[in-house]
Design a protein around this motif. Structure first.
Motif, short mmCIF file in Angstrom:
data_model
loop_
_atom_site.label_atom_id
_atom_site.label_comp_id
_atom_site.label_asym_id
_atom_site.label_seq_id
_atom_site.Cartn_x
_atom_site.Cartn_y
_atom_site.Cartn_z
N MET A 1 71.91 17.07 55.45
CA MET A 1 70.42 16.97 54.89
C MET A 1 70.19 16.08 56.61
SD MET A 1 68.05 16.29 52.89
CE MET A 1 68.81 16.64 51.82
N GLN A 2 68.73 16.59 56.63
CA GLN A 2 68.40 16.01 57.81
C GLN A 2 67.94 14.01 57.43
OE1 GLN A 2 68.30 16.46 60.75
NE2 GLN A 2 69.30 18.22 61.31
N ILE A 3 67.92 13.07 58.37
CA ILE A 3 66.98 11.99 58.23
C ILE A 3 66.84 11.64 58.93
CG2 ILE A 3 67.67 9.43 56.98
CD1 ILE A 3 70.28 10.69 55.23
N VAL A 4 65.16 10.96 58.42
CA VAL A 4 64.78 10.85 59.99
C VAL A 4 64.55 9.23 59.86
CG1 VAL A 4 62.08 10.99 61.22
CG2 VAL A 4 64.02 12.87 60.36
N TYR A 5 64.01 8.41 60.99
CA TYR A 5 64.02 6.77 60.31
C TYR A 5 63.30 7.41 61.90
CZ TYR A 5 64.81 1.48 61.22
OH TYR A 5 63.87 0.86 61.08
N SER A 6 61.96 6.16 61.07
CA SER A 6 60.80 5.58 62.54
C SER A 6 60.77 4.10 62.06
CB SER A 6 59.25 6.58 61.61
OG SER A 6 59.46 7.45 62.53
N GLY A 26 60.63 20.10 64.72
CA GLY A 26 60.27 21.00 64.30
C GLY A 26 61.34 19.44 62.26
N LEU A 27 60.79 18.19 62.76
CA LEU A 27 61.59 17.24 61.71
C LEU A 27 60.45 17.07 60.25
CD1 LEU A 27 63.98 15.45 63.26
CD2 LEU A 27 64.75 17.22 61.78
N LEU A 28 59.24 17.09 60.93
CA LEU A 28 57.46 16.89 60.20
C LEU A 28 57.07 18.13 60.51
CD1 LEU A 28 56.93 13.05 61.48
CD2 LEU A 28 58.50 13.98 59.53
N ASP A 41 61.23 20.90 55.00
CA ASP A 41 62.03 21.34 54.45
C ASP A 41 63.59 20.16 54.67
OD1 ASP A 41 60.08 22.20 52.91
OD2 ASP A 41 60.73 24.11 53.27
N GLY A 42 63.94 19.86 53.55
CA GLY A 42 65.34 19.46 54.02
C GLY A 42 65.86 17.97 54.43
#
Length: 216
Positions: A1-6, A26-28, A41-42
């Motif tokens: 799983m890719q987890i993104v933090y802003s 490619g994360l958003l 996705d993911g």
């Protein structure tokens, strides 16, 4: 799983720059509508709007949600390191957190962007992180010191007035009527009232989803 933090520090700052960087990775994904972005996705996206970096990363609201979702093998990604960690102590706390959970830590821009895993427990990664983070902290301290000195000098000469005030109740009504009746753009309204575009968007928050936002 890719987890993104802003994260942004204040309500008047925008997450747009971070979202562009994350989109290029490619994360958003760009979408129609006011927000304009959604997780790919993911990807799980967690954001801390109006959250000062003085609060350690692990104590921020969004990080509590990340802790509940993260599993071994997941990757935690941020657009820029300072969005996640302000100083050396904080980056080591996050690295320890990632190591304990088997989570990979990545930064997409800046001098640490070439590392596949900033949480890797090896001497080379640790030394480079220490040096780059310490230099970055030193630069911020110097900049803050110069800012304080500049403000003090301006105050002594009677030239410092501080930040423009936020919109008052009466100004909000003017902004809203000008926007709806005359179709004024957000940029034009911000210039007219001497505030940020974010302040204008806040005043128009309940109007924006139901109509296209004027360019600018």
């Amino acid at each position: 799983m890719q987890i993104v933090y802003s994260r942004v520090s204040t309500a008047t700052q925008s997450l747009l720059r971070q979202r562009h960087i994350l989109t290029e990775a490619g994360l958003l994904v760009r979408t129609e509508g006011v927000e304009g972005f959604r997780p790919a996705d993911g990807v799980l996206l967690f954001e801390d709007p109006a959250t000062t970096s003085k609060i350690p990363a692990l104590e921020r609201p969004a990080f509590g949600k990340i802790a509940a979702k993260a599993h071994p093998g997941d990757t935690l990604t941020v657009s820029e390191l300072f969005r996640l960690c302000r100083d050396l102590l904080d980056i080591h706390a996050v690295r320890n957190w990632c190591q304990a959970r088997g989570v990979v830590l990545r930064v997409l821009s800046g001098p640490l962007s070439n590392f596949h895993d900033l949480a890797a427990n090896d001497a080379t990664t640790t030394v480079i992180i220490n040096v780059i983070t310490a230099v970055g902290q030193f630069q911020r301290d110097i900049q803050n010191e110069l800012t304080v000195e500049g403000i003090a000098a301006a105050e002594a000469q009677g030239r410092y007035r501080g930040r423009p005030p936020v919109l008052t109740g009466a100004d909000v009504e003017v902004v809203r009527s000008t926007y709806t009746d005359q179709g004024a753009s957000i940029a034009a309204l911000a210039r007219t009232h001497g505030v940020s575009r974010a302040a204008i968007r806040t005043a128009l928050s309940d109007l924006l989803p139901d109509r296209s936002v004027p360019a600018g």
